[in-house]
Design a protein around this motif. Structure first.
Motif, short mmCIF file in Angstrom:
data_model
loop_
_atom_site.label_atom_id
_atom_site.label_comp_id
_atom_site.label_asym_id
_atom_site.label_seq_id
_atom_site.Cartn_x
_atom_site.Cartn_y
_atom_site.Cartn_z
N GLU A 153 0.85 -1.18 0.00
CA GLU A 153 0.00 0.00 0.00
C GLU A 153 0.89 1.23 0.00
OE1 GLU A 153 -2.70 -0.13 3.31
OE2 GLU A 153 -4.02 -1.54 2.29
N VAL A 154 0.35 2.34 -0.48
CA VAL A 154 1.05 3.62 -0.46
C VAL A 154 0.11 4.62 0.23
CG1 VAL A 154 2.07 5.47 -1.83
CG2 VAL A 154 2.28 3.10 -2.59
N TRP A 155 0.62 5.25 1.28
CA TRP A 155 -0.17 6.21 2.05
C TRP A 155 0.51 7.56 2.03
CZ3 TRP A 155 0.13 2.93 7.12
CH2 TRP A 155 -0.55 1.73 6.96
N LEU A 156 -0.28 8.61 2.17
CA LEU A 156 0.22 9.95 2.41
C LEU A 156 -0.27 10.34 3.79
CD1 LEU A 156 1.87 12.21 1.12
CD2 LEU A 156 -0.29 13.21 0.35
N VAL A 157 0.66 10.61 4.70
CA VAL A 157 0.32 10.93 6.08
C VAL A 157 0.79 12.34 6.38
CG1 VAL A 157 0.71 10.32 8.50
CG2 VAL A 157 0.46 8.51 6.78
N THR A 158 -0.11 13.15 6.90
CA THR A 158 0.21 14.52 7.29
C THR A 158 0.02 14.66 8.80
OG1 THR A 158 -0.51 15.35 5.14
CG2 THR A 158 -0.31 16.97 6.93
N LEU A 159 1.09 15.04 9.48
CA LEU A 159 1.02 15.29 10.92
C LEU A 159 1.07 16.80 11.14
CD1 LEU A 159 2.69 12.42 10.66
CD2 LEU A 159 2.82 12.75 13.11
N PRO A 160 0.00 17.38 11.66
CA PRO A 160 0.01 18.82 11.95
C PRO A 160 1.04 19.15 13.04
CG PRO A 160 -2.23 17.93 12.02
CD PRO A 160 -1.28 16.77 11.96
N PRO A 161 1.40 20.42 13.18
CA PRO A 161 2.34 20.83 14.22
C PRO A 161 1.90 20.33 15.60
CG PRO A 161 1.91 22.65 12.75
CD PRO A 161 0.95 21.57 12.38
N GLY A 162 2.86 19.82 16.35
CA GLY A 162 2.61 19.37 17.71
C GLY A 162 1.95 18.01 17.83
N SER A 163 1.76 17.30 16.73
CA SER A 163 1.07 16.00 16.81
C SER A 163 2.06 14.85 16.70
CB SER A 163 0.02 15.90 15.70
OG SER A 163 0.65 15.83 14.44
N GLU A 164 1.55 13.66 16.95
CA GLU A 164 2.36 12.46 16.80
C GLU A 164 1.46 11.32 16.33
OE1 GLU A 164 2.53 10.74 21.32
OE2 GLU A 164 3.88 12.39 20.84
N SER A 165 2.06 10.39 15.61
CA SER A 165 1.31 9.22 15.17
C SER A 165 1.21 8.25 16.34
CB SER A 165 2.00 8.56 13.98
OG SER A 165 3.22 7.98 14.38
N PRO A 166 0.24 7.34 16.29
CA PRO A 166 0.22 6.32 17.34
C PRO A 166 1.42 5.38 17.17
CG PRO A 166 -1.48 5.90 15.69
CD PRO A 166 -0.85 7.22 15.35
#
Length: 104
Positions: free
Chosen positions: A34-47
């Protein structure tokens, strides 16, 4: 059959503080990746997450940190991070701009 996808028209899913788009996957006929595009806004983190296969992160925009098992890496534009199978990983965006990662 070849397929051209207009990425800006792909559904955006707001998930745990980030924005996720599946650019190519099962719906497009892929069986092994799979190919994903992930955007993390300022101050965030992925799980914190883990996958059975290898994962590749290509940083397209912004800066941040990747935590892979016990290691930490700078995510900078035009860098690629190769993550082994079964490794626990997380992306963190402490900056003031979006962090955009192409995930394969």
């Amino acid at each position: 059959m070849p397929m051209l996808i207009e990425n800006d028209k792909v559904k955006k899913i707001h998930l745990m503080g980030l924005v996720h788009q599946t650019l190519a996957g099962e719906k497009q006929g892929l069986k092994t990746m799979e190919v994903w595009l992930v955007t993390l806004p300022p101050g965030s983190e992925s799980p914190l997450d883990q996958h059975y296969g290898e994962v590749v992160w290509v940083t397209l925009k912004g800066t941040g940190r990747a935590i892979v098992d016990e290691d930490s890496f700078d995510l900078l534009p035009d860098t690629t991070l190769v993550i082994p199978a079964q490794a626990a990983r997380q992306a963190v965006n402490p900056s003031q701009e979006d962090l955009v990662i192409l995930v394969i």
